[in-house]
Design a protein around this motif. Structure first.
Motif, PDB file in Angstrom:
ATOM      1  N   MET A 272       8.582   5.305  -5.727  1.00 25.97           N
ATOM      2  CA  MET A 272       8.164   5.697  -4.380  1.00 25.97           C
ATOM      3  C   MET A 272       8.288   4.497  -3.443  1.00 25.97           C
ATOM      4  O   MET A 272       7.761   3.432  -3.723  1.00 25.97           O
ATOM      5  CB  MET A 272       6.722   6.197  -4.419  1.00 25.97           C
ATOM      6  CG  MET A 272       6.305   6.857  -3.137  1.00 25.97           C
ATOM      7  SD  MET A 272       7.251   8.356  -2.843  1.00 25.97           S
ATOM      8  CE  MET A 272       6.925   9.230  -4.368  1.00 25.97           C
ATOM      9  N   ASN A 273       8.974   4.683  -2.333  1.00 20.72           N
ATOM     10  CA  ASN A 273       9.160   3.544  -1.443  1.00 20.72           C
ATOM     11  C   ASN A 273       8.008   3.420  -0.460  1.00 20.72           C
ATOM     12  O   ASN A 273       7.262   4.343  -0.225  1.00 20.72           O
ATOM     13  CB  ASN A 273      10.486   3.658  -0.689  1.00 20.72           C
ATOM     14  CG  ASN A 273      10.546   4.880   0.186  1.00 20.72           C
ATOM     15  OD1 ASN A 273       9.912   5.876  -0.084  1.00 20.72           O
ATOM     16  ND2 ASN A 273      11.328   4.797   1.240  1.00 20.72           N
ATOM     17  N   ASP A 274       7.851   2.230   0.105  1.00 24.57           N
ATOM     18  CA  ASP A 274       6.867   2.033   1.158  1.00 24.57           C
ATOM     19  C   ASP A 274       7.594   1.729   2.453  1.00 24.57           C
ATOM     20  O   ASP A 274       8.817   1.784   2.548  1.00 24.57           O
ATOM     21  CB  ASP A 274       5.876   0.925   0.786  1.00 24.57           C
ATOM     22  CG  ASP A 274       6.573  -0.415   0.537  1.00 24.57           C
ATOM     23  OD1 ASP A 274       7.557  -0.709   1.240  1.00 24.57           O
ATOM     24  OD2 ASP A 274       6.133  -1.160  -0.352  1.00 24.57           O
TER      25      ASP A 274
ATOM     26  N   LEU B  53       9.766  14.839  -4.591  1.00 25.57           N
ATOM     27  CA  LEU B  53       9.063  15.609  -3.559  1.00 25.57           C
ATOM     28  C   LEU B  53       7.632  15.912  -3.985  1.00 25.57           C
ATOM     29  O   LEU B  53       6.707  15.876  -3.161  1.00 25.57           O
ATOM     30  CB  LEU B  53       9.806  16.910  -3.260  1.00 25.57           C
ATOM     31  CG  LEU B  53      11.139  16.801  -2.518  1.00 25.57           C
ATOM     32  CD1 LEU B  53      11.650  18.187  -2.158  1.00 25.57           C
ATOM     33  CD2 LEU B  53      11.016  15.949  -1.279  1.00 25.57           C
ATOM     34  N   ARG B  54       7.435  16.214  -5.270  1.00 24.76           N
ATOM     35  CA  ARG B  54       6.064  16.466  -5.749  1.00 24.76           C
ATOM     36  C   ARG B  54       5.205  15.216  -5.607  1.00 24.76           C
ATOM     37  O   ARG B  54       4.034  15.298  -5.218  1.00 24.76           O
ATOM     38  CB  ARG B  54       6.103  16.950  -7.201  1.00 24.76           C
ATOM     39  CG  ARG B  54       6.768  18.327  -7.369  1.00 24.76           C
ATOM     40  CD  ARG B  54       6.666  18.841  -8.785  1.00 24.76           C
ATOM     41  NE  ARG B  54       7.408  20.092  -8.931  1.00 24.76           N
ATOM     42  CZ  ARG B  54       8.654  20.179  -9.392  1.00 24.76           C
ATOM     43  NH1 ARG B  54       9.282  19.073  -9.801  1.00 24.76           N
ATOM     44  NH2 ARG B  54       9.261  21.335  -9.468  1.00 24.76           N
ATOM     45  N   ARG B  55       5.769  14.057  -5.918  1.00 20.32           N
ATOM     46  CA  ARG B  55       5.020  12.813  -5.760  1.00 20.32           C
ATOM     47  C   ARG B  55       4.733  12.547  -4.281  1.00 20.32           C
ATOM     48  O   ARG B  55       3.633  12.112  -3.920  1.00 20.32           O
ATOM     49  CB  ARG B  55       5.799  11.643  -6.375  1.00 20.32           C
ATOM     50  CG  ARG B  55       5.884  11.694  -7.896  1.00 20.32           C
ATOM     51  CD  ARG B  55       6.369  10.365  -8.448  1.00 20.32           C
ATOM     52  NE  ARG B  55       7.728  10.049  -8.042  1.00 20.32           N
ATOM     53  CZ  ARG B  55       8.812  10.395  -8.709  1.00 20.32           C
ATOM     54  NH1 ARG B  55       8.704  11.099  -9.843  1.00 20.32           N
ATOM     55  NH2 ARG B  55      10.018  10.054  -8.284  1.00 20.32           N
ATOM     56  N   LEU B  56       5.715  12.826  -3.422  1.00 17.44           N
ATOM     57  CA  LEU B  56       5.503  12.656  -1.986  1.00 17.44           C
ATOM     58  C   LEU B  56       4.370  13.550  -1.491  1.00 17.44           C
ATOM     59  O   LEU B  56       3.531  13.130  -0.693  1.00 17.44           O
ATOM     60  CB  LEU B  56       6.787  12.994  -1.225  1.00 17.44           C
ATOM     61  CG  LEU B  56       7.734  11.869  -0.824  1.00 17.44           C
ATOM     62  CD1 LEU B  56       8.922  12.445  -0.074  1.00 17.44           C
ATOM     63  CD2 LEU B  56       7.028  10.823   0.016  1.00 17.44           C
TER      64      LEU B  56
ATOM     65  N   GLN C 264       1.850  14.669  -3.154  1.00 13.45           N
ATOM     66  CA  GLN C 264       0.569  14.165  -3.649  1.00 13.45           C
ATOM     67  C   GLN C 264       0.067  12.978  -2.835  1.00 13.45           C
ATOM     68  O   GLN C 264      -1.136  12.817  -2.631  1.00 13.45           O
ATOM     69  CB  GLN C 264       0.705  13.782  -5.124  1.00 13.45           C
ATOM     70  CG  GLN C 264       0.893  14.976  -6.054  1.00 13.45           C
ATOM     71  CD  GLN C 264       1.229  14.562  -7.475  1.00 13.45           C
ATOM     72  OE1 GLN C 264       1.329  13.376  -7.790  1.00 13.45           O
ATOM     73  NE2 GLN C 264       1.413  15.548  -8.348  1.00 13.45           N
ATOM     74  N   THR C 265       0.985  12.142  -2.362  1.00 14.79           N
ATOM     75  CA  THR C 265       0.578  10.925  -1.661  1.00 14.79           C
ATOM     76  C   THR C 265       0.502  11.101  -0.143  1.00 14.79           C
ATOM     77  O   THR C 265      -0.338  10.487   0.509  1.00 14.79           O
ATOM     78  CB  THR C 265       1.537   9.763  -1.977  1.00 14.79           C
ATOM     79  OG1 THR C 265       2.875  10.150  -1.636  1.00 14.79           O
ATOM     80  CG2 THR C 265       1.489   9.418  -3.458  1.00 14.79           C
ATOM     81  N   VAL C 266       1.376  11.927   0.420  1.00 12.51           N
ATOM     82  CA  VAL C 266       1.459  12.079   1.879  1.00 12.51           C
ATOM     83  C   VAL C 266       0.980  13.442   2.344  1.00 12.51           C
ATOM     84  O   VAL C 266       0.318  13.565   3.372  1.00 12.51           O
ATOM     85  CB  VAL C 266       2.910  11.826   2.370  1.00 12.51           C
ATOM     86  CG1 VAL C 266       3.010  12.015   3.876  1.00 12.51           C
ATOM     87  CG2 VAL C 266       3.370  10.445   1.972  1.00 12.51           C
ATOM     88  N   GLY C 267       1.306  14.492   1.561  1.00 13.63           N
ATOM     89  CA  GLY C 267       1.003  15.852   1.978  1.00 13.63           C
ATOM     90  C   GLY C 267       2.122  16.413   2.830  1.00 13.63           C
ATOM     91  O   GLY C 267       2.086  16.307   4.060  1.00 13.63           O
ATOM     92  N   LEU C 268       3.140  16.985   2.186  1.00 16.25           N
ATOM     93  CA  LEU C 268       4.295  17.502   2.930  1.00 16.25           C
ATOM     94  C   LEU C 268       3.951  18.766   3.700  1.00 16.25           C
ATOM     95  O   LEU C 268       4.551  19.051   4.734  1.00 16.25           O
ATOM     96  CB  LEU C 268       5.466  17.757   1.978  1.00 16.25           C
ATOM     97  CG  LEU C 268       5.986  16.537   1.205  1.00 16.25           C
ATOM     98  CD1 LEU C 268       7.139  16.941   0.299  1.00 16.25           C
ATOM     99  CD2 LEU C 268       6.416  15.430   2.161  1.00 16.25           C
ATOM    100  N   VAL C 269       3.014  19.543   3.182  1.00 15.61           N
ATOM    101  CA  VAL C 269       2.519  20.725   3.904  1.00 15.61           C
ATOM    102  C   VAL C 269       0.999  20.659   3.928  1.00 15.61           C
ATOM    103  O   VAL C 269       0.367  20.008   3.090  1.00 15.61           O
ATOM    104  CB  VAL C 269       2.991  22.053   3.263  1.00 15.61           C
ATOM    105  CG1 VAL C 269       4.505  22.156   3.304  1.00 15.61           C
ATOM    106  CG2 VAL C 269       2.488  22.189   1.833  1.00 15.61           C
TER     107      VAL C 269
END
Length: 372
Positions: free
Chosen positions: A1-3, A183-186, A188-193
């Protein structure tokens, strides 16, 4: 995961790298009197401008591997319009317009194009052509030459001029499409929806569905009227919307029937957030989800809907057109998906952050030309 500080050798070019490409001559204006302007540079794309002449042609075309766009224009042209003082592109007609921008891409550099959001919401079909091109909106690795826009107003006749911006260009190095696991990790960390939408459906991208629940009056969208006045694409907040649109209300089953060849503006159930170091694209009509097209404009910029930028998720607006047969659309029906791509680095400007973005907190919103 990038920052937000990581840099990659592949990915979509952010705003600051687009400026570098302009300085290096990879992106240039075909008219010295009209150089590329900073206002064209978006967080992960470049707005493209119409040139001085529109060619009315008999039919849409692809140049093919051995042919230039100009040679096809010579074969198919009916007449031409001078755009320097503005001109009307008529509903149902096909035009090709040489753009002011030209490319001189380096090795491993590709580009893709898409209509701008406000273009799609007017039901204006815009696709980008290149010399020797075998596909619309796809600019081959290392392409050097002019760009052309094929424009077909489907519902409304429009007024445009030299410098009008109907399409946008994304530059990329390599092919950094994100996997479903990423996308699943994103999410979990950001909340795509947003949480109210429930757990996202992630399969070859992030699935999104149509909202036909509506409010107390059942209002769920707009349907374009026919035989309307001309719309000037460069006049924001100018037109009374009910002169051009009629309201759409779902039935008691939270469903509606799309009438063939009518044009609708609907909204997604999901409120979407795009992380600052990613961009997304809404994929085109898929025959697996029904006999309709779900959008024209597909680019989502980094920062779109992001809570840290004051949006707390933003619903996607769906530009919907049924084909040939009436089609039943129901609340919560999956109608498309978003594919995410990593940027090479975090852009120095973000969607909605003081750059004139029109749709950061949108609900069910028409194009910028209509008064709220």
């Amino acid at each position: 995961m990038n920052d937000q500080t990581t840099r990659y050798s592949t990915g979509i070019l952010p705003a600051q790298m687009i400026r570098q490409a302009i300085a290096a001559g990879e992106l240039a204006s075909d008219d010295a009197a009209l150089p590329i302007d900073e206002a064209q540079v978006q967080p992960a794309s470049l707005d493209l401008r119409l040139g001085r002449t529109a060619h009315r042609i008999r039919a849409s075309f692809l140049p093919g591997r051995e042919t230039t766009v100009e040679s096809k224009i010579e074969r198919l042209e009916m007449h031409r319009l001078d755009l320097t003082g503005g001109a009307v592109l008529e509903q149902g007609c096909v035009y090709v317009v040489p753009l002011l921008e030209r490319l001189a891409l380096k090795k491993r550099m590709f580009a893709t194009a898409n209509p701008k959001s406000s273009t799609g919401r007017l039901d204006v079909f815009v696709r980008i052509l290149t010399d020797n091109g075998a596909e619309f909106d796809q600019i081959a690795e290392g392409y050097r030459g002019r760009l052309y826009a094929e424009i077909t107003p489907r519902t409304f006749s429009i007024r445009v001029r030299t410098g009008s911006r109907l399409a946008q260009l994304r530059l990329r190095r390599g092919s950094p499409v994100s996997s479903d696991d990423e996308l699943r990790r994103l999410h979990q960390t950001v909340g795509l929806v947003d949480a109210a939408s429930g757990e996202p459906v992630i399969k070859n991208g992030l699935a999104f569905s149509v909202d036909l629940a509506g409010g107390e009056d059942g209002f769920v969208g707009y349907k374009a009227r026919h035989h309307c006045p001309v719309i000037d694409v460069d006049r924001p907040a100018h037109y009374e919307k009910w002169d051009f649109w009629e309201p759409v209300r779902a039935d008691r089953n939270r469903s509606m029937i799309l009438t063939p060849d009518d044009f609708y503006i609907l909204a997604s159930r999901e409120a979407v957030s795009i992380p600052v170091n990613y961009a997304a694209e809404m994929l085109a009509y898929d025959t697996l989800v029904g006999e309709f097209r779900v959008h024209y404009a597909g680019f989502f910029d980094p920062g779109f809907g992001l809570a840290s930028l004051g949006a707390s998720g933003t619903r996607a607006v769906l530009e919907v057109r049924s084909h040939e047969v009436p089609f039943l659309l129901e609340d919560g029906q999956i109608v498309g998906r978003l594919v995410f791509e990593r940027l090479m680095e975090t852009p120095d400007k973000l969607y909605g952050q003081g750059i004139g973005s029109h749709y950061q907190r949108q609900g069910l919103q028409l194009g910028k030309q209509f008064r709220p």
